[in-house]
Design a protein around this motif. Structure first.
Motif, PDB file in Angstrom:
ATOM      1  N   GLU A  58     -45.606 116.850 -15.988  1.00 57.84           N
ATOM      2  CA  GLU A  58     -45.549 115.747 -15.134  1.00 57.84           C
ATOM      3  C   GLU A  58     -46.673 114.643 -15.348  1.00 57.84           C
ATOM      4  OE1 GLU A  58     -43.563 117.949 -11.334  1.00 57.84           O
ATOM      5  OE2 GLU A  58     -45.728 118.328 -11.710  1.00 57.84           O
ATOM      6  N   VAL A  59     -47.652 115.176 -15.966  1.00 50.77           N
ATOM      7  CA  VAL A  59     -48.766 114.117 -16.193  1.00 50.77           C
ATOM      8  C   VAL A  59     -48.488 113.321 -17.454  1.00 50.77           C
ATOM      9  CG1 VAL A  59     -51.141 113.994 -16.420  1.00 50.77           C
ATOM     10  CG2 VAL A  59     -50.124 115.594 -15.054  1.00 50.77           C
ATOM     11  N   ASP A  60     -48.144 111.914 -17.547  1.00 47.77           N
ATOM     12  CA  ASP A  60     -47.964 111.219 -18.373  1.00 47.77           C
ATOM     13  C   ASP A  60     -48.506 109.831 -18.161  1.00 47.77           C
ATOM     14  OD1 ASP A  60     -45.949 109.946 -16.817  1.00 47.77           O
ATOM     15  OD2 ASP A  60     -44.359 110.920 -17.884  1.00 47.77           O
ATOM     16  N   GLY A  61     -48.437 108.982 -19.082  1.00 48.07           N
ATOM     17  CA  GLY A  61     -49.200 107.853 -19.230  1.00 48.07           C
ATOM     18  C   GLY A  61     -48.483 107.100 -17.970  1.00 48.07           C
ATOM     19  N   SER A  62     -47.348 106.961 -17.690  1.00 46.38           N
ATOM     20  CA  SER A  62     -46.636 106.034 -16.588  1.00 46.38           C
ATOM     21  C   SER A  62     -47.109 106.642 -15.008  1.00 46.38           C
ATOM     22  CB  SER A  62     -45.003 105.986 -16.794  1.00 46.38           C
ATOM     23  OG  SER A  62     -44.514 107.288 -16.315  1.00 46.38           O
ATOM     24  N   MET A  63     -47.207 107.770 -15.026  1.00 46.88           N
ATOM     25  CA  MET A  63     -47.456 108.586 -13.692  1.00 46.88           C
ATOM     26  C   MET A  63     -49.073 107.659 -13.127  1.00 46.88           C
ATOM     27  SD  MET A  63     -49.260 111.896 -13.277  1.00 46.88           S
ATOM     28  CE  MET A  63     -50.094 112.450 -11.679  1.00 46.88           C
ATOM     29  N   LEU A  64     -49.839 107.602 -14.377  1.00 48.35           N
ATOM     30  CA  LEU A  64     -51.332 107.292 -13.906  1.00 48.35           C
ATOM     31  C   LEU A  64     -51.602 105.591 -14.390  1.00 48.35           C
ATOM     32  CD1 LEU A  64     -53.195 110.474 -15.327  1.00 48.35           C
ATOM     33  CD2 LEU A  64     -53.413 109.524 -12.953  1.00 48.35           C
ATOM     34  N   ASP A  65     -50.646 104.979 -14.538  1.00 47.51           N
ATOM     35  CA  ASP A  65     -50.848 103.332 -15.272  1.00 47.51           C
ATOM     36  C   ASP A  65     -51.276 102.586 -14.248  1.00 47.51           C
ATOM     37  OD1 ASP A  65     -48.325 103.096 -14.478  1.00 47.51           O
ATOM     38  OD2 ASP A  65     -47.427 102.384 -15.980  1.00 47.51           O
ATOM     39  N   THR A  66     -50.628 102.846 -12.797  1.00 44.20           N
ATOM     40  CA  THR A  66     -50.915 101.911 -11.949  1.00 44.20           C
ATOM     41  C   THR A  66     -51.116 102.753 -10.469  1.00 44.20           C
ATOM     42  OG1 THR A  66     -48.486 101.609 -10.925  1.00 44.20           O
ATOM     43  CG2 THR A  66     -49.378  99.978 -12.576  1.00 44.20           C
ATOM     44  N   PHE A  67     -51.726 102.149  -9.672  1.00 49.02           N
ATOM     45  CA  PHE A  67     -51.994 102.881  -8.156  1.00 49.02           C
ATOM     46  C   PHE A  67     -50.713 103.208  -7.573  1.00 49.02           C
ATOM     47  CE2 PHE A  67     -52.477 102.929  -3.731  1.00 49.02           C
ATOM     48  CZ  PHE A  67     -53.532 103.839  -3.435  1.00 49.02           C
ATOM     49  N   GLY A  68     -49.485 102.221  -7.798  1.00 50.37           N
ATOM     50  CA  GLY A  68     -48.375 102.372  -7.337  1.00 50.37           C
ATOM     51  C   GLY A  68     -47.483 103.547  -7.906  1.00 50.37           C
ATOM     52  N   HIS A  69     -47.649 103.641  -9.076  1.00 50.59           N
ATOM     53  CA  HIS A  69     -46.858 104.918  -9.797  1.00 50.59           C
ATOM     54  C   HIS A  69     -47.609 106.231  -9.340  1.00 50.59           C
ATOM     55  CE1 HIS A  69     -45.023 102.256 -13.198  1.00 50.59           C
ATOM     56  NE2 HIS A  69     -44.283 102.479 -12.202  1.00 50.59           N
ATOM     57  N   LEU A  70     -48.929 106.216  -9.353  1.00 46.12           N
ATOM     58  CA  LEU A  70     -49.607 107.584  -8.918  1.00 46.12           C
ATOM     59  C   LEU A  70     -49.278 107.828  -7.405  1.00 46.12           C
ATOM     60  CD1 LEU A  70     -51.552 109.870  -9.542  1.00 46.12           C
ATOM     61  CD2 LEU A  70     -53.419 108.269  -8.940  1.00 46.12           C
ATOM     62  N   LEU A  71     -49.202 106.657  -6.698  1.00 49.92           N
ATOM     63  CA  LEU A  71     -48.868 106.995  -5.124  1.00 49.92           C
ATOM     64  C   LEU A  71     -47.648 107.489  -5.125  1.00 49.92           C
ATOM     65  CD1 LEU A  71     -49.545 106.755  -2.191  1.00 49.92           C
ATOM     66  CD2 LEU A  71     -48.870 104.340  -2.148  1.00 49.92           C
ATOM     67  N   GLY A  72     -46.559 106.851  -5.633  1.00 47.38           N
ATOM     68  CA  GLY A  72     -45.106 107.529  -5.682  1.00 47.38           C
ATOM     69  C   GLY A  72     -44.925 108.582  -6.064  1.00 47.38           C
ATOM     70  N   PHE A  73     -45.580 109.312  -7.192  1.00 46.09           N
ATOM     71  CA  PHE A  73     -45.694 110.491  -7.752  1.00 46.09           C
ATOM     72  C   PHE A  73     -46.119 111.528  -6.510  1.00 46.09           C
ATOM     73  CE2 PHE A  73     -47.948 114.214  -9.586  1.00 46.09           C
ATOM     74  CZ  PHE A  73     -46.870 114.420 -10.503  1.00 46.09           C
TER      75      PHE A  73
END
Lengths: 96, 211
Positions: A74-89
């Motif tokens: 589940e850990v990939d580039g897009s999950m960590l690329d912005t605060f919004g993506h990380l928060l959504g995850f």
């Protein structure tokens, strides 16, 4: 001493606050800097504090503080690329 | 006075070491079990402040270097998980009458081997310790994050969980007898000193001992 943010009636707000607190603790961000993170703030690759070792610490601390389990795939580039993506995850994991 | 000194204990046919601090005429004696692997390095400053604070409160403490860690001459790859549990027991016997065991993080997987009251800071399951090691491996491409640990030790660690009754302190969140708001130093690549956290822990331990 700060109280842990756990308002049962507003999980979304609580998760947002917990994620900011974890980023502050793991990366050593100031209170002000953590508060100014928004949906579009770039993280991995843009924030110098967030190197690969801190990613390990970040995932471990999120798991522990939110009682979630994050799988490696589940850990990939897009999950960590912005605060919004990380928060959504993190929200999707916390509500699963 | 409370200059730190090394105290030996025998385990597995070898001599190992504890870092002792506190007055000779103490009101209580504690054994301290450190976190495991990288978290041990990251909590060094916290543990030093903790031992100093306890000494000021008249409490002597003995910080255990497990076989294959710290001052130990034994190679980590020869150590099994059961050796660490026996080492914790042997260290307690070497100190003599102890009033309690203070364990941090992965150290809480060993404290139930000792018959004494337990105080824990952010206990963690062995599976989570192993998951951190594996993640570091994934990032650094160095096997087990550079720790030459035996596969059997890792397997046994994976199944270990904190056992038995304990007073439990956690930082920020989780199930605990008390929550303290603080940054966990074991999650920082370069931890910063947190005197307030050390002082809060010393106070809690002193209260727990009834001092």
């Amino acid at each position: 001493m700060t109280k842990p943010p756990l308002p049962a009636d507003d999980d979304q707000v609580a998760i947002d606050a917990t994620l900011r607190a974890v980023l502050r603790d793991v990366l050593g961000l100031s209170e002000e800097r953590a508060a100014t993170l928004d949906e579009m703030t770039p993280l991995f690759g843009a924030m110098p504090e967030l190197d690969s070792m801190s990613v390990v610490n970040l995932l471990g601390e999120l798991e522990e503080r939110l009682g979630i389990r994050i799988e490696d795939d589940e850990v990939d580039g897009s999950m960590l690329d912005t605060f919004g993506h990380l928060l959504g995850f993190v929200r999707s994991k916390a509500q699963a | 006075m409370s200059a730190p000194r090394f105290v030996a204990y025998e385990t597995g046919g070898a001599r190992e070491w504890m870092l002792a601090r506190g007055p000779a005429e103490n009101v209580a004696r504690l054994l301290i079990l450190q976190p495991l692997f990288e978290e041990m390095n990251r909590t060094r400053a916290l543990l030093a402040d903790l031992q100093r604070g306890l000494a000021d409160a008249g409490i002597a403490s003995f910080l255990v270097d497990l076989p294959g860690t710290g001052e130990s001459e034994r190679a980590l790859e020869t150590v099994r998980f059961i050796d660490w549990r026996r080492a914790a027991q042997d260290a307690a016997v070497a100190v003599g009458a102890i009033d309690g065991v203070v364990a941090l993080r992965g150290g809480c997987l060993l404290d139930d081997a000792i018959a004494a009251p337990r105080w824990r800071l952010s206990p963690v399951a062995g599976a989570a310790v192993v998951r951190d090691l594996e993640r570091e491996t994934g990032e650094t491409r160095v096997p087990l994050a550079g720790y030459a640990a035996d596969a059997a030790l890792i397997a046994a660690l994976s199944g270990a969980v904190p056992l038995g009754a304990a007073r439990t302190i956690r930082l920020n969140a989780g199930e605990a007898d008390r929550l303290i708001g603080a940054s966990p130093p074991w999650r920082r690549s370069e931890p910063v000193r947190d005197a307030a956290l050390a002082a809060a822990l010393v106070d809690d331990i002193a209260g727990w001992l009834g001092r």
